[in-house]
Design a protein around this motif. Sequence first.
Motif, PDB file in Angstrom:
ATOM      1  N   THR A 145     -16.533  18.322   8.562  1.00 29.47           N
ATOM      2  CA  THR A 145     -15.902  17.050   8.918  1.00 29.47           C
ATOM      3  C   THR A 145     -15.037  16.569   7.754  1.00 29.47           C
ATOM      4  O   THR A 145     -15.407  16.725   6.592  1.00 29.47           O
ATOM      5  N   PRO A 146     -13.865  15.980   8.037  1.00 26.72           N
ATOM      6  CA  PRO A 146     -12.962  15.571   6.950  1.00 26.72           C
ATOM      7  C   PRO A 146     -13.473  14.360   6.191  1.00 26.72           C
ATOM      8  O   PRO A 146     -14.433  13.692   6.607  1.00 26.72           O
ATOM      9  N   LEU A 147     -12.819  14.084   5.070  1.00 25.99           N
ATOM     10  CA  LEU A 147     -13.080  12.887   4.276  1.00 25.99           C
ATOM     11  C   LEU A 147     -11.984  11.885   4.612  1.00 25.99           C
ATOM     12  O   LEU A 147     -10.824  12.063   4.229  1.00 25.99           O
ATOM     13  N   LEU A 148     -12.346  10.854   5.318  1.00 26.44           N
ATOM     14  CA  LEU A 148     -11.368   9.933   5.880  1.00 26.44           C
ATOM     15  C   LEU A 148     -11.772   8.498   5.601  1.00 26.44           C
ATOM     16  O   LEU A 148     -12.898   8.091   5.906  1.00 26.44           O
ATOM     17  N   GLY A 149     -10.864   7.740   4.988  1.00 23.41           N
ATOM     18  CA  GLY A 149     -11.122   6.315   4.796  1.00 23.41           C
ATOM     19  C   GLY A 149     -11.343   5.927   3.347  1.00 23.41           C
ATOM     20  O   GLY A 149     -10.688   6.444   2.437  1.00 23.41           O
ATOM     21  N   ARG A 150     -12.276   5.037   3.119  1.00 25.71           N
ATOM     22  CA  ARG A 150     -12.503   4.448   1.799  1.00 25.71           C
ATOM     23  C   ARG A 150     -13.083   5.460   0.820  1.00 25.71           C
ATOM     24  O   ARG A 150     -13.863   6.330   1.199  1.00 25.71           O
ATOM     25  N   SER A 151     -12.704   5.289  -0.451  1.00 22.18           N
ATOM     26  CA  SER A 151     -13.162   6.200  -1.495  1.00 22.18           C
ATOM     27  C   SER A 151     -14.226   5.589  -2.388  1.00 22.18           C
ATOM     28  O   SER A 151     -14.886   6.308  -3.133  1.00 22.18           O
ATOM     29  N   GLY A 152     -14.378   4.265  -2.344  1.00 20.64           N
ATOM     30  CA  GLY A 152     -15.239   3.562  -3.294  1.00 20.64           C
ATOM     31  C   GLY A 152     -14.432   2.840  -4.346  1.00 20.64           C
ATOM     32  O   GLY A 152     -14.951   1.973  -5.053  1.00 20.64           O
ATOM     33  N   ILE A 153     -13.155   3.183  -4.468  1.00 16.13           N
ATOM     34  CA  ILE A 153     -12.204   2.453  -5.315  1.00 16.13           C
ATOM     35  C   ILE A 153     -11.330   1.619  -4.389  1.00 16.13           C
ATOM     36  O   ILE A 153     -10.805   2.133  -3.393  1.00 16.13           O
ATOM     37  N   LYS A 154     -11.187   0.361  -4.707  1.00 14.66           N
ATOM     38  CA  LYS A 154     -10.682  -0.636  -3.757  1.00 14.66           C
ATOM     39  C   LYS A 154      -9.427  -0.222  -2.991  1.00 14.66           C
ATOM     40  O   LYS A 154      -9.369  -0.356  -1.773  1.00 14.66           O
ATOM     41  N   ASN A 155      -8.411   0.248  -3.669  1.00 11.40           N
ATOM     42  CA  ASN A 155      -7.125   0.533  -3.010  1.00 11.40           C
ATOM     43  C   ASN A 155      -6.801   2.019  -2.936  1.00 11.40           C
ATOM     44  O   ASN A 155      -5.655   2.407  -2.762  1.00 11.40           O
TER      45      ASN A 155
END
Length: 415
Positions: A361-371
Amino acid sequence: MRVAIIGGGVIGLTTAAALVKKGHQVELFEQRDAVAMETSFANGGQLSYRYVSPLADAGVPLQALRWMMKKDAPLRFQPRMSPDQWRWCLRFLLACRRGVNRSNGAHLLRLALHSQSVLRDWREGDGLDGFAWRANGKLVIYRDGASLKKAAAGLPPDSPQQLLDSRQCIAAEPALASLASQLQGGIFSPGDEVGDCYLFCQQLLLRLQEDANFRLHTGQAVNKLRLERGQIRALCLPDGEVAVDHLVVAAGIGSAALLRPLGLKLPLYPLKGYSLTLPVTDHATVPQTNVTDYDRKIVYARLDDQLRVAAMVDIGDWNTDLDASRLASLRQQAQACFPHAGNYQTAKAWAGLRPATPEGTPLLGRSGIKNLWLNTGHGSLGFTLACGSADILASLINSESTAISLEGLELLSRA
C-alpha cells in the motif's frame, strides 16, 4: 498557496494537476531533463482497478524459495549487507498472511476505484486524451488449478469480476487460443482499462503549462530540505533555495533518502521490473483485452499499434541497467504466447525501479511534519492509483475532507 512537488513522474504530475485545479501555485522539481523518464516511462500500461492484490501473501515466501533455483523466475532476490533491505524483507514476511493481504487489498481497491472515477472526470469533463486509453477489461489467466481456486475463493460476493473456465477465456480473448491446452481458467474484470503512462504524463504536462499557476523545473535535483520550527521552509538546490508553503514528496524510491535526514524513515525498497514494447505487425494475433499471466507474472497490454509486455521483480538491484538474461527470458515467454504479434528482436527494452512498501500500500498524506506531504510507494500500481492519490492529497492540502478513508494508507498509521 505555494506548493512545491519533488518528482516529475506520473504521481508528481497528477498531484500538480489536482492542486492547480484547486487554484494553488505549483512548482514541480524533476532531477532529469524531462518528465516521466524513469518508472513512468514504459510501465505495464494496465489500469488495473479491480486486480490490486499486494505481492505479500500467504505462500509467497515458499514460492520465492522455489524460484531461487530457476534462472527465469518471476521474482529474484539479491541479498545485500543492507539493514534497510533486511528490515523491509522482515516486514514483507510479516505481511505474507492471508488476512493481512485481504486487508491491504481492500485499502488498495478503495483507492483504485476512486482513482478510476477521478480519471473519468478528467477525461470526460476536461477532455484529457491522447494517451492510448481504452476501456478493454482485464483477464487474469491461470495455468495452475490451485492458484485459480485460491483466487476464485477471494472474490467478493458483490464483485463484477467473472470466473471463467478455459473455454470461456478463449471466447473472451481469442488471441489466447494457442494456450488453450495450458489454461485452467481465468478471472475477467470488465471495468479495467489501458493507457500509455508516458503519453499520459506528456498530455498532463501540456495542460499544466497552459496554466499561469504552474512552473516546471527540470534538471533540478533537490539536495536537502530546510526544516525550521517543525515546518519545511525551503528546498535547497545547487544554485539556491526555493521557499514553500507546502511540499509534496513524490520522488519514487528517492523519497526515502531525501527524508531520512529529517528523521522520517519511509519503508520503501525498489522492485526492479522490465518491459518490452513491440510494434504490432498482426493485430489479429495480439490480445485486445489486458492479459495477466498469473503463474508467470507477465502482463500484456496493447497500446494502439504497440504491445507492452512487462514482468519480473528483482529485489536488491538498485540500478536500471538492462539485464540481458532477464530480457531474453521475457522475450522468449512473450513470443511463446503471442508468436505472430511482431518481431520481438526489435522490441524496445526498459527497466525501472518501482518504489514499494512491504505491505504493497502506498504512503499517502501526512508525514508528521506540518506542511510536508507524502505521495509515494505505489509499487507496480503507480499509474492505476495516481489520479486518486493526487485528488486525495489536494483535498488534504486544501483542508477538505477526502473522498475515501485513508485507513491503511498513511505513514503515521504504520509507526
